[in-house]
Design a protein around this motif. Structure first.
Motif, PDB file in Angstrom:
ATOM      1  N   PHE A 111      36.492  52.486 -64.096  1.00  0.00           N
ATOM      2  CA  PHE A 111      35.767  51.401 -64.740  1.00  0.00           C
ATOM      3  C   PHE A 111      36.443  51.076 -66.065  1.00  0.00           C
ATOM      4  CE2 PHE A 111      31.970  52.747 -62.212  1.00  0.00           C
ATOM      5  CZ  PHE A 111      31.727  51.520 -61.619  1.00  0.00           C
ATOM      6  N   CYS A 112      36.669  49.796 -66.319  1.00  0.00           N
ATOM      7  CA  CYS A 112      37.172  49.362 -67.625  1.00  0.00           C
ATOM      8  C   CYS A 112      36.010  49.365 -68.598  1.00  0.00           C
ATOM      9  CB  CYS A 112      37.800  47.973 -67.523  1.00  0.00           C
ATOM     10  SG  CYS A 112      38.350  47.333 -69.110  1.00  0.00           S
ATOM     11  N   THR A 113      36.066  50.216 -69.607  1.00  0.00           N
ATOM     12  CA  THR A 113      34.929  50.376 -70.510  1.00  0.00           C
ATOM     13  C   THR A 113      34.654  49.125 -71.338  1.00  0.00           C
ATOM     14  OG1 THR A 113      36.415  51.435 -72.111  1.00  0.00           O
ATOM     15  CG2 THR A 113      35.139  52.883 -70.683  1.00  0.00           C
ATOM     16  N   LEU A 114      35.641  48.257 -71.494  1.00  0.00           N
ATOM     17  CA  LEU A 114      35.419  47.069 -72.307  1.00  0.00           C
ATOM     18  C   LEU A 114      34.669  45.976 -71.550  1.00  0.00           C
ATOM     19  CD1 LEU A 114      37.819  48.585 -73.784  1.00  0.00           C
ATOM     20  CD2 LEU A 114      38.440  46.340 -74.686  1.00  0.00           C
ATOM     21  N   ASP A 156      41.956  34.663 -54.230  1.00  0.00           N
ATOM     22  CA  ASP A 156      41.861  35.787 -53.302  1.00  0.00           C
ATOM     23  C   ASP A 156      40.567  36.555 -53.578  1.00  0.00           C
ATOM     24  OD1 ASP A 156      44.266  35.151 -52.187  1.00  0.00           O
ATOM     25  OD2 ASP A 156      45.420  36.659 -53.289  1.00  0.00           O
ATOM     26  N   PRO A 157      39.822  36.930 -52.541  1.00  0.00           N
ATOM     27  CA  PRO A 157      38.531  37.588 -52.762  1.00  0.00           C
ATOM     28  C   PRO A 157      38.669  38.938 -53.449  1.00  0.00           C
ATOM     29  CG  PRO A 157      39.128  37.634 -50.439  1.00  0.00           C
ATOM     30  CD  PRO A 157      40.123  36.756 -51.111  1.00  0.00           C
ATOM     31  N   CYS A 158      37.762  39.220 -54.381  1.00  0.00           N
ATOM     32  CA  CYS A 158      37.744  40.504 -55.084  1.00  0.00           C
ATOM     33  C   CYS A 158      36.294  40.777 -55.499  1.00  0.00           C
ATOM     34  CB  CYS A 158      38.654  40.464 -56.312  1.00  0.00           C
ATOM     35  SG  CYS A 158      38.818  42.059 -57.144  1.00  0.00           S
ATOM     36  N   TYR A 159      35.711  41.849 -54.973  1.00  0.00           N
ATOM     37  CA  TYR A 159      34.311  42.167 -55.236  1.00  0.00           C
ATOM     38  C   TYR A 159      34.166  43.003 -56.505  1.00  0.00           C
ATOM     39  CZ  TYR A 159      33.864  40.772 -50.342  1.00  0.00           C
ATOM     40  OH  TYR A 159      33.927  40.080 -49.157  1.00  0.00           O
ATOM     41  N   GLU A 160      33.027  42.834 -57.170  1.00  0.00           N
ATOM     42  CA  GLU A 160      32.746  43.555 -58.415  1.00  0.00           C
ATOM     43  C   GLU A 160      32.484  45.033 -58.136  1.00  0.00           C
ATOM     44  OE1 GLU A 160      30.701  45.343 -61.635  1.00  0.00           O
ATOM     45  OE2 GLU A 160      29.708  44.888 -59.734  1.00  0.00           O
ATOM     46  N   ALA A 161      32.897  45.907 -59.080  1.00  0.00           N
ATOM     47  CA  ALA A 161      32.967  47.341 -58.810  1.00  0.00           C
ATOM     48  C   ALA A 161      31.614  48.045 -58.830  1.00  0.00           C
ATOM     49  CB  ALA A 161      33.911  48.014 -59.800  1.00  0.00           C
ATOM     50  N   VAL A 162      30.720  47.717 -59.768  1.00  0.00           N
ATOM     51  CA  VAL A 162      29.429  48.407 -59.807  1.00  0.00           C
ATOM     52  C   VAL A 162      28.641  48.118 -58.538  1.00  0.00           C
ATOM     53  CG1 VAL A 162      27.210  48.579 -60.983  1.00  0.00           C
ATOM     54  CG2 VAL A 162      29.304  48.492 -62.328  1.00  0.00           C
ATOM     55  N   ASP A 167      38.150  48.746 -60.379  1.00  0.00           N
ATOM     56  CA  ASP A 167      37.385  47.792 -61.175  1.00  0.00           C
ATOM     57  C   ASP A 167      38.287  46.650 -61.633  1.00  0.00           C
ATOM     58  OD1 ASP A 167      35.406  46.574 -62.682  1.00  0.00           O
ATOM     59  OD2 ASP A 167      35.602  47.936 -64.389  1.00  0.00           O
ATOM     60  N   HIS A 168      38.312  45.586 -60.842  1.00  0.00           N
ATOM     61  CA  HIS A 168      39.070  44.390 -61.220  1.00  0.00           C
ATOM     62  C   HIS A 168      38.251  43.148 -60.873  1.00  0.00           C
ATOM     63  CE1 HIS A 168      42.784  46.229 -62.479  1.00  0.00           C
ATOM     64  NE2 HIS A 168      42.840  46.948 -61.371  1.00  0.00           N
ATOM     65  N   PHE A 169      38.515  42.082 -61.608  1.00  0.00           N
ATOM     66  CA  PHE A 169      37.904  40.789 -61.324  1.00  0.00           C
ATOM     67  C   PHE A 169      38.818  39.911 -60.477  1.00  0.00           C
ATOM     68  CE2 PHE A 169      35.779  41.401 -65.692  1.00  0.00           C
ATOM     69  CZ  PHE A 169      34.754  42.141 -65.114  1.00  0.00           C
ATOM     70  N   TYR A 170      40.120  40.191 -60.526  1.00  0.00           N
ATOM     71  CA  TYR A 170      41.102  39.535 -59.670  1.00  0.00           C
ATOM     72  C   TYR A 170      41.738  40.595 -58.769  1.00  0.00           C
ATOM     73  CZ  TYR A 170      41.212  35.231 -62.547  1.00  0.00           C
ATOM     74  OH  TYR A 170      40.905  34.071 -63.198  1.00  0.00           O
ATOM     75  N   ALA A 171      42.150  40.161 -57.579  1.00  0.00           N
ATOM     76  CA  ALA A 171      42.878  41.066 -56.691  1.00  0.00           C
ATOM     77  C   ALA A 171      44.165  41.517 -57.373  1.00  0.00           C
ATOM     78  CB  ALA A 171      43.189  40.368 -55.370  1.00  0.00           C
ATOM     79  N   ASN A 172      44.528  42.760 -57.095  1.00  0.00           N
ATOM     80  CA  ASN A 172      45.689  43.366 -57.731  1.00  0.00           C
ATOM     81  C   ASN A 172      46.607  43.932 -56.646  1.00  0.00           C
ATOM     82  OD1 ASN A 172      47.376  44.658 -59.663  1.00  0.00           O
ATOM     83  ND2 ASN A 172      46.219  46.532 -59.378  1.00  0.00           N
ATOM     84  N   PRO A 173      47.878  43.467 -56.566  1.00  0.00           N
ATOM     85  CA  PRO A 173      48.550  42.543 -57.476  1.00  0.00           C
ATOM     86  C   PRO A 173      47.999  41.121 -57.342  1.00  0.00           C
ATOM     87  CG  PRO A 173      49.975  43.044 -55.634  1.00  0.00           C
ATOM     88  CD  PRO A 173      48.797  43.944 -55.503  1.00  0.00           C
ATOM     89  N   LEU A 174      48.109  40.366 -58.437  1.00  0.00           N
ATOM     90  CA  LEU A 174      47.557  39.024 -58.487  1.00  0.00           C
ATOM     91  C   LEU A 174      48.522  38.033 -57.852  1.00  0.00           C
ATOM     92  CD1 LEU A 174      45.461  36.967 -59.423  1.00  0.00           C
ATOM     93  CD2 LEU A 174      46.551  36.968 -61.678  1.00  0.00           C
ATOM     94  N   ASN A 175      48.131  37.499 -56.709  1.00  0.00           N
ATOM     95  CA  ASN A 175      48.899  36.437 -56.071  1.00  0.00           C
ATOM     96  C   ASN A 175      48.216  35.091 -56.292  1.00  0.00           C
ATOM     97  OD1 ASN A 175      50.939  38.147 -54.906  1.00  0.00           O
ATOM     98  ND2 ASN A 175      49.402  38.849 -53.448  1.00  0.00           N
TER      99      ASN A 175
END
Length: 312
Positions: free
Chosen positions: A76-79, A50-56, A38-46
């Motif tokens: 999932f990040c609960t916040l 960079d494409p990053c799809y939503e987790a749900v 569950d990330h909004f940015y690709a990890n590691p962040l370059n």
């Protein structure tokens, strides 16, 4: 009990068609588990572009495209989502998958995505406090006819979550490396506990903390399933193993011990070390580019050693 081998797939830096290919091949091959993160940015962040799809949404697609594997998100990040919304999403995914959904919950850590997507970045104590409230709410929504909860962060009164999950108990996972709060939250609420990218020795230390927290809470530690995620840098042969080790260069050195490297025989020995210290599950984590030859070698040579598929 055989080791439950899984695949942990970051929905980032690759076309959706390739991600779907990975999910479907793992399902077909007989893996026990597939998860996303569950990330909004690709990890590691370059680059933020960079494409990053939503987790749900990714997890719902995973549910629809597979038929046998257990499916989850670690974590999932609960916040990022109201706990009622996340519970409703989990139930929906459980029905899409015909009862294969598992729900991983954590406090989050990636400061840039917190701040740049408008969530601020509360101190870790506050994030864990909020996570502990969210876990209790989600548990209630998944099981109780009506939910009443009032805490510091959430106030939900008379909330009904319908329908309920298809499976009798939708498992909740707690994950992370925190030395105190995370094991305590796991001991109180979790069905599973997951640690990412650590050596067997460090993994055992995390499990010992969960065991101690269970003892303090009066809970049988064996009632919590334990899994570890490891970077997948195996090679199908010696040349591929060399390339896999070279790809580790983009990761922080502290995470190198939490990677599977070498040939299939070397990986078999390494996986056995995690099993010996208490792992019930082990998930290989993919970051593009995917080495398809190595993945096929893992399926053919490593998977049969530890894991018997549901259809076997």
């Amino acid at each position: 009990m055989p080791l439950q081998l899984g695949v942990h797939t970051g929905p980032q830096n690759l076309p959706m068609d390739e991600l779907k290919r990975l999910w479907q091949r793992a399902d077909e091959a007989g893996f026990y588990w597939i998860s996303v993160w569950d990330h909004f940015y690709a990890n590691p962040l370059n680059e933020r572009t960079d494409p990053c799809y939503e987790a749900v949404a990714s997890m719902a697609a995973l549910a629809a495209l597979t038929s046998r594997v257990r499916i989850g998100c670690l974590m999932f990040c609960t916040l990022f989502r109201n706990p009622g919304l996340l519970a409703k999403a989990a139930v929906t995914i459980d029905h899409i998958s015909r009862g294969r959904c598992e729900l991983g919950l954590g406090a989050g850590w990636f400061e840039q995505e917190f701040r740049e997507f408008g969530y601020g970045f509360p101190p870790i104590k506050e994030r864990l406090d909020q996570t502990e409230e969210a876990v209790q709410i989600i548990q209630s929504l998944l099981t109780d006819p009506v939910t009443h909860f009032k805490g510091q962060y959430y106030d939900m009164q008379g909330t009904v979550c319908a329908p309920k999950p298809l499976q009798a108990k939708l498992p909740i996972w707690i994950g992370g490396s925190g030395p105190k709060r995370t094991p305590r939250i796991a001991a109180q609420y979790a069905d599973g506990f997951n640690v990412p990218y650590v050596s067997p020795e460090a993994f055992k230390l995390r499990l010992d903390r969960v065991d101690a927290a269970c003892e303090k809470a009066g809970r049988d530690p064996a009632s919590i399933t334990r899994s570890v995620n490891l970077h997948f840098n195996m090679g199908a042969d010696e040349a591929g193993a060399k390339r896999g080790r070279e790809r580790l260069g983009h990761l922080d050195e502290s995470r190198h011990a939490g990677a599977l490297t070498g040939t299939p025989n070397e990986v078999i020995d390494r996986v056995a070390e995690y099993m010996e210290v208490g792992a019930n599950g082990l998930n290989i984590a993919f970051r593009p580019p995917i080495d398809w030859d190595a993945f096929e070698a893992y399926i053919e040579q490593v998977l049969p050693v530890f894991h018997q598929s549901e259809s076997a």
